[in-house]
Design an enzyme around this catalytic site. Structure first.
Site, mmCIF file in Angstrom:
data_model
loop_
_atom_site.group_PDB
_atom_site.id
_atom_site.type_symbol
_atom_site.label_atom_id
_atom_site.label_comp_id
_atom_site.label_asym_id
_atom_site.label_seq_id
_atom_site.Cartn_x
_atom_site.Cartn_y
_atom_site.Cartn_z
ATOM 1 N N HIS A 86 0.834 -1.193 0.000
ATOM 2 C CA HIS A 86 0.000 0.000 0.000
ATOM 3 C C HIS A 86 0.876 1.253 0.000
ATOM 4 C CE1 HIS A 86 -3.188 -2.813 1.211
ATOM 5 N NE2 HIS A 86 -4.041 -1.883 0.800
ATOM 6 N N LYS A 104 -0.518 4.760 4.668
ATOM 7 C CA LYS A 104 -1.380 3.813 5.383
ATOM 8 C C LYS A 104 -0.820 3.564 6.781
ATOM 9 C CE LYS A 104 -3.814 -0.588 4.850
ATOM 10 N NZ LYS A 104 -5.119 0.032 5.200
#
Length: 272
Positions: free
Chosen positions: A160, A164
């Protein structure tokens, strides 16, 4: 609940996901944008949420509390943080609303609190609202039953963007849970989330996790089933947050006339 299109409120409309959700509602002929909520005291209170999302004026002004939007929505979509989500869930239960929750990073205590509301209101909770991801979960269930106890090592790799805050991702954990349940294992005892130094050889029943955080990766998940002589990989890659937003709006349309209960995207898609 009326058979007319549900009025949807979105929490955090000033953020990237919130803006994407505004666009997704506007693109969905079966839903109506009812309200947009920003942080309490934000300077954006009163701003048109269509303009915040880069869509032009939509005639819906941002407010900084659910109380201010109470009469304007039927279903709340929340992709925020655990503490905020639980407070919003309590509000929706008290005021006869429905909810779609895409928040990740909830701990065991917070997940248990979700269950306390399943007799008070209908809500959909899923770590990933993507239709493709939820189809992938179904494929993983089949693959695990066929391969997992036949000498195949199982590893979950996820990537990600750098912003995040939780790891592994909620989607990766859900993948691990689906696999563990299919094999009669407990992810809490068979999940391996760190390998450092002289950690010894791999146990046959381990479900390993690897996490990457870099750049602007929206979301990539691969589950590897590997044995001597072959490797099977099941992968899902998201290139836009819109895939999650469209799934959330689909869930909002689905949950609006359901009885009280905690539902998953598997229910929304008819897999359960």
């Amino acid at each position: 609940m009326s058979a007319t299109a549900p009025r949807i409120a979105i929490v955090g409309v000033a953020g990237r996901m919130g803006r994407t959700l505004v666009a997704a509602v506007e693109q969905d002929a079966g839903a109506v944008l009812g309200a947009g909520i920003v942080e309490p005291g934000s300077s954006l209170v009163g701003a048109d949420i269509g303009e915040l999302a880069g869509l032009g004026r939509l005639g819906v002004s941002a407010v900084d509390s659910l109380e201010a939007a109470e009469e304007d929505f039927d279903v709340l979509i929340d992709f925020t943080a655990p503490r905020v989500t639980l407070a919003n869930l309590a509000f929706c239960a008290e005021h006869g609303k429905r909810m779609v929750i895409g928040t990740t990073g909830l701990n065991d205590e917070e997940l248990a609190k979700l269950d306390e509301y399943q007799e008070k209101l209908p809500f959909v909770f899923a770590p990933n609202m993507s239709v493709g991801v939820n189809l992938t979960l179904k494929l993983l269930e089949t693959a695990a039953k066929a391969l997992g106890d036949e000498g195949y090592d199982i590893e979950v790799i996820e990537a990600h963007h750098r912003h995040k805050v939780d790891a592994p991702s909620g989607t990766a954990l859900k993948m691990g849970e689906v696999i563990a349940d299919s094999l009669g294992r407990d992810l809490k005892t068979h999940g391996v989330f760190e390998r450092v130094g002289q950690c010894g050889p791999r146990d046959a029943k381990e479900i390993g996790f690897a996490t990457l955080r870099a750049g602007d990766i929206v979301g990539e998940h691969t589950v590897m089933f590997a044995t001597e002589g072959e490797r099977i990989e099941i992968t899902h890659k998201a290139s836009s947050r819109m895939t999650f937003a469209r799934g959330a709006v689909r869930a909002a349309r689905w949950v609006v006339d359901k009885p009280a209960g905690r539902y998953a995207m598997q229910d929304v898609l008819g897999f359960n």
